[in-house]
Design a protein around this motif. Structure first.
Motif, PDB file in Angstrom:
ATOM      1  N   ILE A  41       0.902  -1.264   0.095  1.00  0.00           N
ATOM      2  CA  ILE A  41      -0.067  -0.067  -0.022  1.00  0.00           C
ATOM      3  C   ILE A  41       0.917   1.116  -0.043  1.00  0.00           C
ATOM      4  N   PRO A  42       2.050   1.436   0.761  1.00  0.00           N
ATOM      5  CA  PRO A  42       2.580   2.554   0.759  1.00  0.00           C
ATOM      6  C   PRO A  42       3.420   2.806  -0.575  1.00  0.00           C
ATOM      7  N   PHE A  43       3.649   1.537  -1.355  1.00  0.00           N
ATOM      8  CA  PHE A  43       4.265   1.930  -2.577  1.00  0.00           C
ATOM      9  C   PHE A  43       3.135   2.286  -3.562  1.00  0.00           C
ATOM     10  N   GLY A  44       1.926   2.023  -3.528  1.00  0.00           N
ATOM     11  CA  GLY A  44       0.997   2.383  -4.395  1.00  0.00           C
ATOM     12  C   GLY A  44       0.683   3.687  -4.319  1.00  0.00           C
ATOM     13  N   VAL A  45       0.914   4.348  -2.792  1.00  0.00           N
ATOM     14  CA  VAL A  45       0.488   5.713  -2.490  1.00  0.00           C
ATOM     15  C   VAL A  45       1.698   6.545  -3.189  1.00  0.00           C
ATOM     16  N   ALA A  46       3.085   5.950  -3.151  1.00  0.00           N
ATOM     17  CA  ALA A  46       3.962   6.680  -3.697  1.00  0.00           C
ATOM     18  C   ALA A  46       4.052   6.707  -5.080  1.00  0.00           C
ATOM     19  N   SER A  47       3.365   5.605  -5.821  1.00  0.00           N
ATOM     20  CA  SER A  47       3.293   5.822  -7.307  1.00  0.00           C
ATOM     21  C   SER A  47       2.506   6.559  -7.703  1.00  0.00           C
ATOM     22  N   LEU A  48       1.271   6.773  -6.947  1.00  0.00           N
ATOM     23  CA  LEU A  48       0.294   7.787  -7.282  1.00  0.00           C
ATOM     24  C   LEU A  48       0.832   9.175  -7.229  1.00  0.00           C
ATOM     25  N   ARG A  49       1.594   9.595  -6.335  1.00  0.00           N
ATOM     26  CA  ARG A  49       2.357  10.761  -6.112  1.00  0.00           C
ATOM     27  C   ARG A  49       3.195  11.075  -7.359  1.00  0.00           C
TER      28      ARG A  49
END
Length: 139
Positions: A41-49
């Motif tokens: 999940i944190p990697f998904g948030v980073a990818s969105l940013r």
């Protein structure tokens, strides 16, 4: 936003940004689909940013978050092993043909500017370039 930044961002969006953002959005979607593992999940948030940043990069920059700690470091090591190195290689290889034309030089630099963020995205913020250093956490 300065007029030249607007023009560069529009050209970037048409020629590079849209496709890069789609790639980062696909990576985010993949991370979110693996929700049962919680770890991605944190990697998904980073990818969105990063996807939002690659859509409109001119006039913005990245800075370290003042409170980033060991979690960001461990996450960045995992990110580097799984995705970061090939994303950075993709940005490097994309920048080479852009440097061959005069009009592509700013876009080549923008791709090179994305390499550190693609290698280590956790613990970084995206801010406007004209913010004072104190607002960026550097002062």
């Amino acid at each position: 936003m300065k007029p030249i930044q607007l023009v560069l961002n529009i050209l970037w969006l048409v020629f590079s940004g849209f496709w890069l953002a789609l790639g980062y959005l696909a990576a985010a979607l993949l991370c979110f689909l693996l929700f049962f593992l919680v770890v991605p999940i944190p990697f998904g948030v980073a990818s969105l940013r990063i996807a939002a940043y690659v859509l409109w990069p001119f006039g913005r920059t990245t800075v370290e978050k003042p409170g980033a700690g060991a979690g960001s470091l461990i996450g960045n090591v995992i990110w580097f092993i799984v995705a970061g190195w090939w994303l950075a290689l993709g940005h490097l290889l994309t920048s080479i043909p852009l440097f061959l034309s005069i009009i592509g030089i700013p876009f080549g630099w923008a791709n090179l500017k994305l390499i550190p963020l693609s290698l280590f995205p956790l613990g970084r913020d995206i801010v406007e370039s004209d913010q004072p250093f104190g607002a960026r956490g550097a002062g």
